[in-house]
Design an enzyme around this catalytic site. Structure first.
Site, PDB file in Angstrom:
ATOM      1  N   GLN A 196      20.590   8.530 -18.083  1.00 20.31           N
ATOM      2  CA  GLN A 196      20.198   8.291 -19.799  1.00 20.31           C
ATOM      3  C   GLN A 196      18.696   7.637 -19.781  1.00 20.31           C
ATOM      4  O   GLN A 196      18.478   6.615 -20.199  1.00 20.31           O
ATOM      5  CB  GLN A 196      21.094   7.287 -20.324  1.00 20.31           C
ATOM      6  CG  GLN A 196      22.435   7.688 -20.297  1.00 20.31           C
ATOM      7  CD  GLN A 196      23.510   7.006 -21.104  1.00 20.31           C
ATOM      8  OE1 GLN A 196      23.322   6.424 -22.236  1.00 20.31           O
ATOM      9  NE2 GLN A 196      24.729   6.839 -20.502  1.00 20.31           N
ATOM     10  N   HIS A 205      18.816   8.192  -9.579  1.00 17.92           N
ATOM     11  CA  HIS A 205      18.978   9.513 -10.379  1.00 17.92           C
ATOM     12  C   HIS A 205      17.827  10.109 -10.698  1.00 17.92           C
ATOM     13  O   HIS A 205      17.516  11.100 -10.858  1.00 17.92           O
ATOM     14  CB  HIS A 205      20.105   9.539 -11.254  1.00 17.92           C
ATOM     15  CG  HIS A 205      20.218  10.736 -11.886  1.00 17.92           C
ATOM     16  ND1 HIS A 205      20.684  11.935 -11.284  1.00 17.92           N
ATOM     17  CD2 HIS A 205      19.833  11.266 -13.158  1.00 17.92           C
ATOM     18  CE1 HIS A 205      20.923  12.997 -11.808  1.00 17.92           C
ATOM     19  NE2 HIS A 205      20.206  12.563 -13.035  1.00 17.92           N
ATOM     20  N   LYS A 242      21.135  25.215 -12.692  1.00 18.33           N
ATOM     21  CA  LYS A 242      22.574  24.679 -13.525  1.00 18.33           C
ATOM     22  C   LYS A 242      21.908  24.111 -14.943  1.00 18.33           C
ATOM     23  O   LYS A 242      21.072  23.582 -15.040  1.00 18.33           O
ATOM     24  CB  LYS A 242      23.034  23.417 -12.775  1.00 18.33           C
ATOM     25  CG  LYS A 242      24.245  22.927 -13.349  1.00 18.33           C
ATOM     26  CD  LYS A 242      24.843  21.504 -12.647  1.00 18.33           C
ATOM     27  CE  LYS A 242      24.242  20.277 -13.215  1.00 18.33           C
ATOM     28  NZ  LYS A 242      24.501  19.060 -12.300  1.00 18.33           N
TER      29      LYS A 242
HETATM   30  C1  R5P Z   1      22.858  15.995 -12.228  1.00 21.72           C
HETATM   31  O1  R5P Z   1      21.864  15.939 -12.619  1.00 21.72           O
HETATM   32  C2  R5P Z   1      23.185  15.009 -11.192  1.00 21.72           C
HETATM   33  O2  R5P Z   1      22.340  15.234  -9.990  1.00 21.72           O
HETATM   34  C3  R5P Z   1      24.656  15.555 -10.658  1.00 21.72           C
HETATM   35  O3  R5P Z   1      24.516  16.733 -10.220  1.00 21.72           O
HETATM   36  C4  R5P Z   1      25.633  15.225 -11.545  1.00 21.72           C
HETATM   37  O4  R5P Z   1      25.308  14.019 -12.236  1.00 21.72           O
HETATM   38  C5  R5P Z   1      27.134  15.128 -11.071  1.00 21.72           C
HETATM   39  O5  R5P Z   1      28.016  15.106 -11.953  1.00 21.72           O
HETATM   40  P1  R5P Z   1      29.371  15.812 -12.001  1.00 21.72           P
HETATM   41  O6  R5P Z   1      29.999  15.550 -10.579  1.00 21.72           O
HETATM   42  O7  R5P Z   1      30.234  15.222 -12.934  1.00 21.72           O
HETATM   43  O8  R5P Z   1      28.901  17.268 -11.959  1.00 21.72           O
END
Ligand code: R5P
Length: 290
Positions: free
Chosen positions: A95, A128, A190
């Protein structure tokens, strides 16, 4: 013994103990009691001496673990002029901006709180968002687990491995990972619908994955949605075996099962979050950063 005390927070005791051993530091185990309404009552039995390091990751239950981290730093500050908050997995770093109007930038709130309770320095593993670093006006050290993860996979007998990041965001780390394995990498495109959370992989650069073992690399696996989407995309393109490597294995709910059902053979993670996928200990890289 060095002039350090490591306080092992309730969420990170094994890792904290490893870190104390690496630093030859005094170790204090913090205890927690959860009240019926969910409040945490944190106790630090002994008095820390010297520079104090608080170790507490903030995986689920996120808010409880975070308030415990704040409480421990605040307590340590009563006796130590320097308190390093080692938060191997730091929550709320997704966030980092106002994506939709009115959203709170909680990464900035987290930064303010850690400073307010008296942390002199923060150490995290694979934050992150590096964008979020700007919200911290105390020193913050972001340690990378990529070399350790890649070295682990290097020892495996993989067939012409291909390193794949499920999204563009982790592309530089995928590249670094692949370099250690002396192979190539790609990041998929993605897209997440900000309102519904739905994921979609848009057509990325055309590459041939046929018969090649895949290592999906990401900073964190939460619900497993991103890894599942990527695995499905790659299986449709007749790849070989699929492995997943991440720093932080949150593995919320039935994430592990969903990932396995999508054809991922094994999930390998570090021990920033305790769990059965832990294969890599980050205490040595944390000790180096301190
Ligand atoms: C996204 O930007 C992160 O790098 C991860 O790919 C993501 O947060 C993973 O979340 P989930 O396992 O719920 O897809």
């Amino acid at each position: 013994m060095t002039n350090f005390t490591v306080i092992g927070g309730p969420a990170s005791q094994a890792l904290a103990k490893n870190l104390a051993n690496k630093l030859d530091a005094n170790y204090i185990k913090a205890n927690v009691q959860i009240f019926p309404d969910g409040e945490s009552k944190v106790t630090v039995g002994d008095k820390p001496t010297g520079k104090t390091i608080v170790v507490q990751s903030t995986h689920p239950p996120v808010d409880s673990n975070f308030i415990q981290a704040l409480s421990l730093v605040s307590k340590a500050r009563e006796t130590s002029s320097q308190v390093i908050a080692v938060i191997p997995y730091l929550c709320y770093m997704r966030q980092d901006k106002e994506f939709l109007t009115g959203e709170v930038v909680t990464s900035a709130v987290i930064a303010k709180m850690l400073k307010a309770v008296g942390a002199s320095k923060i150490v995290v593993v694979d934050i992150h968002s590096t964008l979020a670093i700007k919200y911290f006006d105390i020193p913050i050290r972001n340690v990378s687990a990529t070399p350790k993860l890649a070295s682990f996979f290097k020892k495996m007998k993989l067939k012409n491995p291909f390193v794949v990041a499920p999204d563009l965001f982790w592309a530089p780390q995928a590249k670094q990972f692949a370099k250690i394995l002396d192979t190539e990498s790609i990041a998929l495109n993605k897209q997440r619908n900000r309102k519904t959370g739905e994921l979609e992989i848009k057509q990325s650069q055309k590459r041939n994955f046929e018969g090649r073992d895949i290592i999906l690399v990401d900073d964190m696996i939460s619900t497993g949605g991103s890894i599942v989407k990527a695995a499905e995309y790659l299986k449709r393109r007749n790849c070989g075996r699929i492995y997943a490597a991440c720093t932080h294995a949150l593995l919320v709910g039935d994430a592990e099962k969903k990932i396995r059902n999508a054809g991922v053979l094994k999930i390998i993670s570090t021990n920033t979050i305790p769990g059965k996928t832990n294969a890599i200990d980050v205490s040595d890289i944390l000790a180096e950063s301190i």
